[in-house]
Design a protein around this motif. Structure first.
Motif, mmCIF file in Angstrom:
data_model
loop_
_atom_site.group_PDB
_atom_site.id
_atom_site.type_symbol
_atom_site.label_atom_id
_atom_site.label_comp_id
_atom_site.label_asym_id
_atom_site.label_seq_id
_atom_site.Cartn_x
_atom_site.Cartn_y
_atom_site.Cartn_z
ATOM 1 N N MET A 432 0.815 -1.207 0.000
ATOM 2 C CA MET A 432 0.000 0.000 0.000
ATOM 3 C C MET A 432 0.854 1.263 0.000
ATOM 4 S SD MET A 432 -2.905 -0.973 2.803
ATOM 5 C CE MET A 432 -3.729 -2.550 2.801
ATOM 6 N N ALA A 466 -4.727 4.625 -0.551
ATOM 7 C CA ALA A 466 -4.152 3.284 -0.518
ATOM 8 C C ALA A 466 -4.761 2.452 0.607
ATOM 9 C CB ALA A 466 -2.637 3.373 -0.350
ATOM 10 N N GLY A 470 -7.162 -0.703 0.084
ATOM 11 C CA GLY A 470 -6.516 -1.939 0.519
ATOM 12 C C GLY A 470 -7.193 -2.578 1.713
ATOM 13 N N MET A 503 -1.360 -8.328 -1.504
ATOM 14 C CA MET A 503 -2.721 -7.893 -1.294
ATOM 15 C C MET A 503 -3.691 -9.030 -1.596
ATOM 16 S SD MET A 503 -1.834 -4.832 -0.673
ATOM 17 C CE MET A 503 -3.453 -4.139 -0.507
ATOM 18 N N THR A 505 -7.194 -9.560 -3.300
ATOM 19 C CA THR A 505 -8.121 -8.859 -4.158
ATOM 20 C C THR A 505 -9.130 -9.844 -4.706
ATOM 21 O OG1 THR A 505 -6.325 -7.412 -4.784
ATOM 22 C CG2 THR A 505 -8.302 -7.310 -6.116
ATOM 23 N N TYR A 526 -4.893 -5.937 -7.595
ATOM 24 C CA TYR A 526 -3.796 -5.469 -6.744
ATOM 25 C C TYR A 526 -2.639 -4.904 -7.557
ATOM 26 C CZ TYR A 526 -1.180 -9.686 -8.003
ATOM 27 O OH TYR A 526 -0.510 -10.657 -8.693
ATOM 28 N N TYR A 529 -2.695 -1.157 -7.909
ATOM 29 C CA TYR A 529 -2.677 -0.341 -6.692
ATOM 30 C C TYR A 529 -1.589 0.738 -6.742
ATOM 31 C CZ TYR A 529 -6.060 -2.964 -3.881
ATOM 32 O OH TYR A 529 -7.201 -3.524 -3.377
ATOM 33 N N HIS A 532 -2.572 3.430 -9.255
ATOM 34 C CA HIS A 532 -3.693 4.234 -8.777
ATOM 35 C C HIS A 532 -3.260 5.188 -7.667
ATOM 36 C CE1 HIS A 532 -7.303 4.913 -6.214
ATOM 37 N NE2 HIS A 532 -7.896 5.049 -7.379
ATOM 38 N N ASN A 533 -2.487 4.685 -6.722
ATOM 39 C CA ASN A 533 -2.107 5.506 -5.574
ATOM 40 C C ASN A 533 -1.061 6.548 -5.930
ATOM 41 O OD1 ASN A 533 -3.841 3.946 -3.988
ATOM 42 N ND2 ASN A 533 -2.238 2.478 -3.498
#
Length: 636
Positions: A432, A466, A470, A503, A505, A526, A529, A532-533
């Motif tokens: 994360m 995140a 998550g 993760m 998912t 995942y 992630y 995206h973050n």
């Protein structure tokens, strides 16, 4: 010793609930030799020149490392026991779709080699987070450092405890003996020998990991009839996956998810993670640092290939010799250990070699964590506030910090043992945090308009996003109380040759309706992630920077910028460039590091604790090799 095709270690239909695997004396000897050699390498570098060490030697290996050991250390740092257990389990359960992750290695290593390494190396950094002070201010540096420390401290205990737990469940190997053994050996050679000891032990442990996995592939393929037969059987049972071109980011594994989402995972590791940046900066030249990054690419491909082949061999083996009841009910991360103990039974020394391979993964990852944590704590949190420390005091404190993080790791391993279901969430935290940190560095390096308030708010927004997605995903899955289907779930140890992303998912099963609303967001693959973050950090950071006046009235060191956007704009016609209000100035980004001290004395760049140089005003002349462009503040 014969390793030809043989019968199953048990007969189907018999009572297999008490299947156990034990170590022979030879296996213990092989395992102990790993620990002895690792400790010996560390003590050799610690005792060599004892009393004459400097902080630079302890934390940066005196910046004299060559390409090959750095490359193998880069590979070993995140090739942990989690990956050795996880990737074959993924292939065994879901097929070879995961193999396409190798496509992400190209950009995931090419971008660090040509973007991050040149910028970091020419700034002559020790900690990656020094860059944040040069680019923004001390507050941003502290925020980045604290985030990294939180990430690694949580991760250390889990990566130490989890493989030991799996090993104990399968072999009966004492749980806390293995935890204490890894923790103490690792702490001693890391604290006393410093980065050079860590790098050279990584080299040795990488060779052990290669050898252990290669033995499993050779013995396993011969016992089931050869690799051609393995491929035929796996293909017949649908384990050889084709290219899945579904662009849906909520599908767990597709070509796009693995090949492009994986790039951001790689960048968060090999681009901005202190454990890796520290190795780049320990190279004797910038060219050696770049070559070490290049050398990781074929090594990563070989590692991924070997892990996937173990998964296929394991699948074919258990087609011939079905799992016992005990094995079938085991956690997925234990499959590989059960397979190896079944496969290598009767071959003294080989089970011990694989366990040594497993422990090598843990040792290399944890020693890198200790060393990088001691470095950022010393350079980012202590020396800026206590610059009066002498060299001897700084060396002693650095060693105390490494010992302290070793003890903290053992404490976190004990806490992990008490976590129960929360353990999965703790392991997920590592993945994360990587994305937001990547976004923070990209915000500073690629966007000259970004300012300190934007960086801090962007980082906080990325971390909130995140943890929201998550933790929300994990809580939603736990609340459902539903066993995940093989087509859409990652196990406790999410298989990845990069142990950062662990993760869970859950994707909708083909027999269930797709989730909607927030549950749909929580089902994001995942592998997206990090993308995206990090994007969240950049977007929020730019918006806040725009609202707070950008860099007006603030100083900007041009050597902290990699002008990607201006260089792309330079390809446009002149009329288009004028619309974006671009101004031209020369920026010397090709200077050899040998010239760097002279430039520092001339005031181009002092150090991480001095003020940065102001942005050159329009019309000012600079010496350089090639023209670059920087957007004016008004262009925003």
């Amino acid at each position: 010793m014969s390793v030809g095709v043989d019968t199953c270690p048990w007969l189907p239909g018999t009572d297999t609930d008490t299947v156990t695997s034990t170590f022979s004396l030879v296996d213990y000897v092989v395992f102990v030799l790993l620990l002895v050699f690792s400790l010996a390498i560390g003590l050799y570098h610690a005792l060599r020149g004892w009393g004459q060490h400097t902080v630079g030697q302890l934390l940066m290996a005196d910046r004299k490392m060559s390409c090959l050991p750095v490359a193998l250390s880069l590979l070993a740092t995140f090739q942990s026991a989690v990956a050795i257990l996880g990737v074959p389990s993924e292939i065994y359960r879901f097929g070879t779709q995961y193999w396409f992750l190798g496509c992400s290695y190209f950009l995931g290593l090419l971008i660090p080699a040509h973007v991050f390494i040149p910028v970091f190396y020419r700034l002559h950094l020790t900690s990656a987070y020094e860059y944040l002070e040069l680019r923004f201010n001390k507050a941003v540096r502290v925020c980045g450092t604290v985030t990294f420390i939180f990430q690694m401290v949580i991760y250390m205990g889990v990566v130490l405890y989890a493989p030991s737990l799996a090993l104990n469940a399968v072999t009966g190997f004492d749980l806390w003996l293995s935890v204490l053994t890894i923790g103490i050996v690792c702490t001693v050679y890391t604290a006393l020998g410093g980065l050079k000891a860590v790098i050279w032990t990584d080299v040795f442990q990488t060779l052990v990991m290669f050898l252990g996995q290669l033995v499993v592939i050779i013995v396993g393929s011969r016992k089931v009839g050869g690799m051609v037969h393995v491929w035929e059987v796996a293909s017949k049972h649908g384990r050889i996956s084709g290219i899945e071109l579904d662009p849906d980011p909520f599908v767990r594994h597709t070509f796009w998810t693995l090949a492009f989402g994986g790039v951001f995972m790689m960048l968060s590791l090999y681009g901005v993670n202190q454990a890796q940046v520290q190795r780049y900066l320990s190279s004797r030249t910038e060219k050696a640092a770049v070559l070490s990054c290049y050398a990781v690419f074929p090594c990563q491909q070989v590692v991924l290939c070997m892990s996937c082949l173990i998964g296929l061999v394991m699948f074919v083996y258990y087609q011939k010799c079905p799992m016992s009841t005990q094995q079938a009910q085991a956690a997925p991360d234990q499959f590989v250990l059960y397979f190896v103990m079944d496969l290598l039974k009767g071959l003294p020394g080989l089970p011990g070699l694989f366990v040594a391979c497993l422990f090598s993964g843990s040792l290399s990852t944890i020693s890198s964590a200790f060393n990088s944590l001691a470095t950022v704590t010393m350079e980012d949190l202590i020396r800026p506030w206590f610059p009066q420390f002498s060299e001897v005091q700084a060396i002693m404190l650095s060693r105390i910090l490494a010992f302290g993080y070793g003890l903290l790791c053992l404490g976190m391993a004990y806490i992990s043992s008490q976590m129960g279901p929360v353990l999965q969430a703790a392991l997920s935290i590592f993945g994360m945090v990587g994305g937001p940190l990547l976004g923070l560095f990209c915000l500073g390096m690629f966007f000259p308009c970004a300012n300190p308030p934007g960086a801090i708010v962007g980082l906080l927004a990325g971390l909130i996003m995140a943890f929201w997605i998550g933790i929300g995903s994990i809580v939603t899955n736990m609340a459902s109380g539903m066993a995940p289907s093989p087509s859409n779930t990652s196990s406790f140890f999410l298989p990845s040759n990069l142990t950062t992303v662990t993760m869970t998912t859950l994707m909708p099963s083909t027999t269930l309706s797709k989730p909607t609303g927030l549950k749909r967001l929580y089902s994001l693959s995942y592998l997206w992630y990090s993308a995206h973050n990090s994007t969240t950090v950049i977007v929020v950071g730019l918006i806040v920077s725009l609202l707070t006046g950008g860099m007006r009235g603030r100083t900007l060191n041009p050597r902290t910028i990699y002008p990607v956007l201006p260089r792309l704009l330079a390809l446009l016609p002149l009329s288009c460039q004028k619309r974006f209000h671009c101004i031209s100035y020369s920026q010397d980004l090709s200077a050899d590091t040998a010239e760097f001290p002279e430039k520092m004395s001339n005031g181009m760049l002092k150090n991480s604790r001095d003020e940065a140089v102001a942005v050159p005003e329009e019309g000012s002349a600079h010496q350089g090799n090639s023209p670059t462009f920087i957007l004016q503040e008004t262009s925003l």
